[in-house]
Design a protein around this motif. Structure first.
Motif, short mmCIF file in Angstrom:
data_model
loop_
_atom_site.label_atom_id
_atom_site.label_comp_id
_atom_site.label_asym_id
_atom_site.label_seq_id
_atom_site.Cartn_x
_atom_site.Cartn_y
_atom_site.Cartn_z
N VAL A 1 0.83 -1.21 0.00
CA VAL A 1 0.00 0.00 0.00
C VAL A 1 0.87 1.25 0.00
O VAL A 1 0.60 2.22 -0.73
N MET A 2 1.93 1.25 0.79
CA MET A 2 2.82 2.41 0.84
C MET A 2 3.50 2.62 -0.51
O MET A 2 3.63 3.75 -0.99
N ALA A 3 3.93 1.52 -1.14
CA ALA A 3 4.57 1.64 -2.46
C ALA A 3 3.59 2.12 -3.51
O ALA A 3 3.94 2.94 -4.38
N MET A 4 2.35 1.64 -3.46
CA MET A 4 1.33 2.11 -4.40
C MET A 4 1.08 3.60 -4.24
O MET A 4 0.84 4.32 -5.22
N THR A 5 1.12 4.07 -3.00
CA THR A 5 0.91 5.49 -2.72
C THR A 5 1.94 6.34 -3.47
O THR A 5 1.59 7.33 -4.12
N LEU A 6 3.20 5.94 -3.40
CA LEU A 6 4.25 6.67 -4.09
C LEU A 6 4.06 6.64 -5.60
O LEU A 6 4.22 7.64 -6.30
N SER A 7 3.73 5.47 -6.11
CA SER A 7 3.57 5.31 -7.56
C SER A 7 2.43 6.17 -8.10
O SER A 7 2.58 6.87 -9.11
N VAL A 8 1.30 6.13 -7.41
CA VAL A 8 0.14 6.91 -7.85
C VAL A 8 0.41 8.40 -7.73
O VAL A 8 0.07 9.20 -8.62
N ALA A 9 1.07 8.80 -6.64
CA ALA A 9 1.41 10.22 -6.46
C ALA A 9 2.27 10.72 -7.61
O ALA A 9 2.07 11.82 -8.13
N ARG A 10 3.23 9.90 -8.02
CA ARG A 10 4.14 10.30 -9.10
C ARG A 10 3.44 10.33 -10.46
O ARG A 10 3.64 11.26 -11.25
N ASP A 11 2.60 9.34 -10.71
CA ASP A 11 2.00 9.20 -12.03
C ASP A 11 0.92 10.22 -12.34
O ASP A 11 0.68 10.53 -13.51
N TYR A 12 0.26 10.76 -11.31
CA TYR A 12 -0.92 11.60 -11.58
C TYR A 12 -0.78 13.04 -11.10
O TYR A 12 -1.76 13.78 -11.07
N MET A 13 0.44 13.46 -10.77
CA MET A 13 0.64 14.86 -10.39
C MET A 13 0.19 15.82 -11.47
O MET A 13 -0.41 16.85 -11.19
N SER A 14 0.47 15.47 -12.71
CA SER A 14 0.13 16.37 -13.82
C SER A 14 -1.37 16.49 -14.04
O SER A 14 -1.83 17.37 -14.76
N GLU A 15 -2.14 15.59 -13.42
CA GLU A 15 -3.60 15.63 -13.54
C GLU A 15 -4.25 16.19 -12.27
O GLU A 15 -5.45 16.02 -12.07
N ASN A 16 -3.44 16.83 -11.43
CA ASN A 16 -3.96 17.48 -10.21
C ASN A 16 -4.56 16.46 -9.25
O ASN A 16 -5.54 16.74 -8.56
N ILE A 17 -3.97 15.27 -9.20
CA ILE A 17 -4.39 14.23 -8.26
C ILE A 17 -3.25 13.99 -7.28
O ILE A 17 -2.15 13.63 -7.68
N ARG A 18 -3.54 14.24 -6.00
CA ARG A 18 -2.55 13.99 -4.95
C ARG A 18 -2.82 12.64 -4.30
O ARG A 18 -3.96 12.18 -4.26
N CYS A 19 -1.76 12.00 -3.77
CA CYS A 19 -1.93 10.72 -3.10
C CYS A 19 -0.97 10.62 -1.92
O CYS A 19 0.25 10.77 -2.09
N ASN A 20 -1.50 10.38 -0.75
CA ASN A 20 -0.71 10.21 0.46
C ASN A 20 -1.23 9.00 1.24
O ASN A 20 -2.25 8.40 0.89
N SER A 21 -0.52 8.67 2.31
CA SER A 21 -0.97 7.56 3.15
C SER A 21 -0.78 7.91 4.62
O SER A 21 -0.01 8.81 4.98
N ILE A 22 -1.51 7.19 5.45
CA ILE A 22 -1.41 7.30 6.90
C ILE A 22 -0.97 5.94 7.44
O ILE A 22 -1.44 4.90 6.99
N SER A 23 -0.07 5.95 8.42
CA SER A 23 0.38 4.71 9.05
C SER A 23 0.05 4.74 10.55
O SER A 23 0.85 5.22 11.35
N PRO A 24 -1.12 4.25 10.92
CA PRO A 24 -1.46 4.22 12.34
C PRO A 24 -0.71 3.11 13.07
O PRO A 24 -0.38 2.08 12.49
N ALA A 25 -0.46 3.35 14.37
CA ALA A 25 -0.12 2.26 15.27
C ALA A 25 -1.46 1.65 15.70
O ALA A 25 -2.44 1.73 14.97
#
Length: 254
Positions: free
Chosen positions: A158-182
């Motif tokens: 999930v964390m790796a997908m977050t980075l990939s999606v964030a990189r691929d869709y920046m130009s389309e004004n789509i942001r992607c982040n993640s939260i890691s709860p304990a």
């Protein structure tokens, strides 16, 4: 600040625990919230609470592991501004004590389920000229947790997908982040302890609470507050980041 007026948000697993807290808060801040749960009944408590407070909410019964069903639900919802990938299941076991069927089940929900919702959400965010995606990762993606092989594997993905999606869709004004709860105190945690540690539930609850240096588990509302910030316009300069919300678990457990 942190207004979600005129925003349409999808929250998977939004009927209980952290997902419910996010759904309720997002609706309070003005969003039209679409909850995706395995059954309509699973979402009913959240729907009732949001509706009673004058919020806008619609529930959808869907198994996030079913690709065609997820695509159909997102097409039905239409243009969206926010996706919170929160649905997930837990598992206890080392690699040699994890049956193949269990591993496949965890991957289907916690990895493929996230992929399915990402896949289905991008076209709907394009209709809104952009959007925000928030994935629920875990401290298990950061550090070694005993007896959590399949779960840790999934949350690392999930964390790796977050980075990939964030990189691929920046130009389309789509942001992607993640939260890691304990560990966050939810009915799910109580059920998990009851199922896996039936003979020493109080002792295990105390042990899990104290594994956070701050001395307690997190609260769903605390995770929801972070989710609100990351999905609001105020966080418009943030993408491709993971935010531990862990009571010091990752950095201060020494």
């Amino acid at each position: 600040m942190f207004s979600l007026q005129n925003k349409k948000a999808v929250v998977t697993g939004g009927g209980s625990g952290i997902g419910k807290a996010i759904s309720v808060l997002f609706a309070k801040q003005g969003a039209e919230v679409h909850i995706i749960e395995l059954t309509v009944e699973s979402a009913q408590e959240a729907v009732s609470e949001i509706s009673a407070n004058g919020g806008k909410v619609i529930s959808h019964a869907c198994n996030v592991a079913n690709h065609e069903a997820v695509v159909a639900v997102f097409e039905k919802i239409g243009a969206i501004d926010i996706l919170v990938n929160n649905a997930g299941i837990a598992h206890v076991g080392k690699v040699d004590t994890t049956p193949e069927a269990d591993f496949d089940r965890i991957m289907n929900v916690n990895v493929k389920g996230v992929y399915n919702c990402l896949y289905a959400s991008i076209p709907q965010m394009r209709l809104s000229n952009g959007g925000v995606i928030l994935n629920m990762a875990s401290i298990a993606a950061w550090v070694g947790i005993p007896d959590r092989f399949a779960y840790s594997t999934a949350k690392g993905a999930v964390m790796a997908m977050t980075l990939s999606v964030a990189r691929d869709y920046m130009s389309e004004n789509i942001r992607c982040n993640s939260i890691s709860p304990a560990r966050v105190h939810t009915p799910f945690v109580d059920g998990f302890i009851a199922k896996n540690y039936p003979d020493n539930q109080a002792e295990m609850f105390d042990k899990l609470s104290k594994s956070q240096p701050i001395g307690r588990m997190g609260k769903p509302d605390e995770v929801a507050a972070l989710a609100l910030f990351l999905c609001s316009d105020e966080s418009g300069f943030i993408t491709g980041c993971d935010y531990p919300i862990d009571g010091g678990f990752i950095k201060l457990n020494n």
